[in-house]
Design an enzyme around this catalytic site. Sequence first.
Site, short mmCIF file in Angstrom:
data_model
loop_
_atom_site.label_atom_id
_atom_site.label_comp_id
_atom_site.label_asym_id
_atom_site.label_seq_id
_atom_site.Cartn_x
_atom_site.Cartn_y
_atom_site.Cartn_z
CG ASP A 246 -2.20 1.00 0.97
OD1 ASP A 246 -3.07 0.31 0.91
OD2 ASP A 246 -1.79 2.24 1.38
CG HIS B 22 -19.14 -4.85 -10.30
ND1 HIS B 22 -20.00 -6.39 -9.65
CD2 HIS B 22 -18.25 -4.60 -9.58
CE1 HIS B 22 -19.83 -6.26 -8.82
NE2 HIS B 22 -18.81 -4.76 -8.36
N1 LIG Z 1 -15.38 -5.24 -7.92
C1 LIG Z 1 -15.65 -5.32 -6.83
O1 LIG Z 1 -16.70 -6.43 -6.58
C2 LIG Z 1 -15.41 -3.90 -5.87
C3 LIG Z 1 -16.18 -4.70 -4.67
C4 LIG Z 1 -15.82 -4.06 -3.13
C5 LIG Z 1 -14.84 -2.79 -3.28
N2 LIG Z 1 -14.50 -3.02 -4.89
C6 LIG Z 1 -13.43 -1.45 -5.38
O2 LIG Z 1 -12.27 -2.43 -4.71
C7 LIG Z 1 -11.16 -0.70 -4.29
C8 LIG Z 1 -11.12 -0.75 -3.33
O3 LIG Z 1 -11.97 -1.20 -2.01
P1 LIG Z 1 -11.19 -0.73 -0.31
O4 LIG Z 1 -13.21 -1.09 -0.12
O5 LIG Z 1 -10.48 -1.96 -0.02
O6 LIG Z 1 -10.68 0.59 0.17
P2 LIG Z 1 -10.14 0.98 0.99
O7 LIG Z 1 -9.86 2.63 0.64
O8 LIG Z 1 -10.64 0.71 2.07
O9 LIG Z 1 -8.41 0.57 0.35
C9 LIG Z 1 -7.91 1.09 -1.04
C10 LIG Z 1 -6.18 0.91 -0.64
O10 LIG Z 1 -5.95 1.74 -1.60
C11 LIG Z 1 -4.35 2.33 -1.04
N3 LIG Z 1 -3.92 2.71 -2.15
C12 LIG Z 1 -4.06 3.82 -3.41
N4 LIG Z 1 -3.51 4.36 -3.94
C13 LIG Z 1 -2.11 2.99 -4.51
C14 LIG Z 1 -1.72 2.29 -4.37
N5 LIG Z 1 -0.98 3.53 -5.97
N6 LIG Z 1 -0.54 1.56 -4.81
C15 LIG Z 1 -0.68 0.94 -4.06
N7 LIG Z 1 -1.93 0.59 -3.29
C16 LIG Z 1 -2.99 2.20 -3.20
C17 LIG Z 1 -5.21 3.15 -0.17
O11 LIG Z 1 -4.00 3.74 -0.08
C18 LIG Z 1 -5.96 2.44 0.06
O12 LIG Z 1 -5.31 1.55 1.45
C19 LIG Z 1 -12.45 0.44 -4.51
O13 LIG Z 1 -11.65 1.03 -5.95
C20 LIG Z 1 -13.56 -0.34 -4.35
O14 LIG Z 1 -14.61 -0.28 -5.22
C21 LIG Z 1 -14.93 -3.45 -6.08
#
Ligand SMILES: NC(=O)c1ccc[n+]([C@@H]2O[C@H](COP(=O)([O-])OP(=O)(O)OC[C@H]3O[C@@H](n4cnc5c(N)ncnc54)[C@H](O)[C@@H]3O)[C@@H](O)[C@H]2O)c1
Length: 312
Positions: free
Chosen positions: A33, A175
């Site tokens: 991260d 999705h």
């Molecule tokens: N496809 C699905 O079914 C589904 C379901 C849930 C969430 N999501 C998506 O997954 C993503 C993450 O969701 P979340 O709840 O974990 O969010 P979150 O904010 O809890 O976590 C995201 C993490 O990404 C990190 N991050 C940002 N830029 C980065 C980089 N360049 N390199 C490494 N890490 C980086 C952030 O610091 C953060 O810790 C979102 O886009 C969300 O919409 C998709």
Amino acid sequence: MDKKVSIIGAGMTGSTTAHWLAEREIADLVLVDVVEGMPQGKSLDLSQALPVIGKDVIITGSNDYEATAGSDIVVITAGLPRKPGMSRDDLLTANAEIVRKAVMETITRSPEAVYVILTNPLDTMAYLAMKLGKLPRERIVGQAGVLDSARMRAFVAMELKVSVENINCYVLGGHGDEMVPLTRHSNVAGIPLCEILPPDRLEAIVNRTRKGGGEIISLLKTGSAYYAPAVAVAQMVEAILKDKHLIIPASAYMQGEYGLKDIFFGAPVQLGRKGVEKIFEYQLDETERAALDKSADAVRQTTEAMLNLVKF
Ligand SMILES: NC(=O)c1ccc[n+]([C@@H]2O[C@H](COP(=O)([O-])OP(=O)(O)OC[C@H]3O[C@@H](n4cnc5c(N)ncnc54)[C@H](O)[C@@H]3O)[C@@H](O)[C@H]2O)c1
């Protein structure tokens, strides 16, 4: 362990994916991260849970992509989640840049890895990752269908008060809110849903499934769902590592299946050691076909918007 899975993004979904995977004891794990100390702290915490459940897994947290070198699977969960009132497409600009960085940093260090994408807008981020990484379609898959189908299964179980194990549901398409829950093919112990549920209850479940992610966001207010999305990723990772040939709904690159080309789209996908082994096609009636086309149009629009944004 001789298998390594790197999870990019150690936020809610990334760290929960690590949790579900550690319980399965199928690979060593790396969490990366941008937030300093956070992946290290979560990895240490999770490592300290393992003696209690008797699992031997090496879990490493890092802010440096070097830790991901030699991964069998790279999971990308890095990126912004939705806030109340946002659509998944609203995340496009910010997340395209984050996914670009994640792919470019990992592909050189793990040139043979299979990619599992979670970041939204899912189908478009999977497309972006495939193009950036110059990946063959076998080696990249997006998580959507396992989650959407599990939501539908949970709602049917709540309605009928039967075990979730007896319920099989299949949600196809993009999705987004235009996803296509297939009620004719979904069943309870083999009995089609449309025979076991009155039409108004079935329609309510279909609508709730389509809006399942938004329902959780409006309750949480500060983030989106993570337990169910993360366990869905864990199931996909396990299917790949164990070469299970498991058929599950997931987002894959279409090359003529369902009459669609050059988009990522949710369909029944067979997963094994090489990644996407096969895409299965359902016989669809006119209504199902029209719903699928509508969903494909929505995905195509977002993918085109991304292509105008990102220079390859
Ligand atoms: N496809 C699905 O079914 C589904 C379901 C849930 C969430 N999501 C998506 O997954 C993503 C993450 O969701 P979340 O709840 O974990 O969010 P979150 O904010 O809890 O976590 C995201 C993490 O990404 C990190 N991050 C940002 N830029 C980065 C980089 N360049 N390199 C490494 N890490 C980086 C952030 O610091 C953060 O810790 C979102 O886009 C969300 O919409 C998709």
